[in-house]
Design an enzyme around this catalytic site. Structure first.
Site, PDB file in Angstrom:
ATOM      1  N   HIS A  95       0.815  -1.218   0.000  1.00 54.32           N
ATOM      2  CA  HIS A  95       0.000   0.000   0.000  1.00 54.32           C
ATOM      3  C   HIS A  95       0.847   1.267   0.000  1.00 54.32           C
ATOM      4  O   HIS A  95       0.354   2.352   0.299  1.00 54.32           O
ATOM      5  CB  HIS A  95      -0.960  -0.012   1.199  1.00 54.32           C
ATOM      6  CG  HIS A  95      -1.944  -1.130   1.148  1.00 54.32           C
ATOM      7  ND1 HIS A  95      -2.615  -1.600   2.259  1.00 54.32           N
ATOM      8  CD2 HIS A  95      -2.375  -1.900   0.113  1.00 54.32           C
ATOM      9  CE1 HIS A  95      -3.415  -2.602   1.905  1.00 54.32           C
ATOM     10  NE2 HIS A  95      -3.283  -2.803   0.609  1.00 54.32           N
ATOM     11  N   CYS A 108       4.861  12.037  -7.873  1.00 60.90           N
ATOM     12  CA  CYS A 108       3.953  12.518  -8.910  1.00 60.90           C
ATOM     13  C   CYS A 108       3.164  11.335  -9.461  1.00 60.90           C
ATOM     14  O   CYS A 108       3.742  10.291  -9.779  1.00 60.90           O
ATOM     15  CB  CYS A 108       4.754  13.188 -10.029  1.00 60.90           C
ATOM     16  SG  CYS A 108       3.766  13.557 -11.503  1.00 60.90           S
TER      17      CYS A 108
END
Length: 253
Positions: A126, A134
């Site tokens: 995760h 970005c």
């Protein structure tokens, strides 16, 4: 088998660790709660106070991006102050001893790395909240850069390379799981002889499939979690006690 008490559970776990050649731990939020990091799902958890912001909403809305970063900055002192707990240190000890080749984690707090695991040996399903990336070109940013830009403009910044939004390097609802990490986790699960699920509710898929995969591949399965899970019935050992107390005896072994 559900351990009748902590002592018998720890003794049985010790035997299984001694007999195992390759151990793969799988960790969830429960291993970090003693470090001061709240979990997400249980009563009083983060998601009971703040609705999660799905990835699609983050991408589409500047307001959602601003709120997401405000929440992250509000948690900075908590993450910065957190140190590895007994569970992290016990696993790091087994890693240094050569029992653990790598660790699979649902956590985003970087505490396994801080405990002594090489970054390449922490499979973060995760992502990681201690830096930013970005969402377009993948350029990485330090959080202090994001904070300065946020404070200067009063809004979440975009990438200086491609102008796409900058987000914590975590996986949000609706965002694709990282392919490389999923593949590595699959291979680890299929080639261990002891799989230990620690502090995970085992309800978040596809991550929750790894314990079952390990069991189906011939590994013994241990589940250490205060609350019952849907996979307790297939486990060789279930310990429903405090994680720090359960793994504490293995720190330094």
């Amino acid at each position: 088998m559900i351990a009748s008490d902590l002592r018998s559970g720890v003794e049985r776990l010790g035997d299984m660790i001694a007999e195992a050649k390759t151990i793969v731990p799988f960790t969830g939020a429960g291993i970090s709660t003693e470090c001061g990091i709240p979990d997400f799902r249980s009563p009083g958890g983060i998601w009971t106070r703040n609705r999660p912001i799905p990835f699609e909403e983050f991408v589409a809305s500047q307001e959602a991006r601003d709120e997401s970063w405000r929440r992250r900055f509000a948690m900075e002192a908590t993450f910065a102050a957190a140190k590895p707990g007994r569970g992290h240190r016990a696993l790091a000890s087994l890693y240094r001893a050569g029992k653990i080749p790598a660790i699979i984690t649902q956590n985003i707090d970087n505490l396994h790395q801080a405990s002594g695991f090489a970054s390449d040996h922490v499979i973060e399903l995760h992502g990681n909240t201690t830096y930013a990336r970005c969402i377009g070109c993948g350029q990485t940013y330090q959080l202090d850069w994001v904070k300065r830009r946020f404070d200067e403009a009063g809004a979440a910044p975009d990438c200086t390379v491609c102008d796409e939004p900058v987000k914590t390097a975590t996986i949000s609802f609706g965002q694709s799981m990282p392919e490389d990490e999923m593949q590595r986790a699959t291979e680890l699960s299929q080639h261990c002889d002891l799989f230990i699920a620690i502090g995970s509710s085992l309800v978040v898929w596809p991550a929750a499939g790894f314990p079952m995969m390990a069991k189906d591949s011939g590994a013994r399965l241990v589940i250490i979690n205060r609350e019952p899970t849907e996979q307790d019935d297939i486990a060789d050992l279930v310990i429903r006690h405090d994680i720090g107390e359960t793994l504490g005896p293995f720190v330094g072994n």
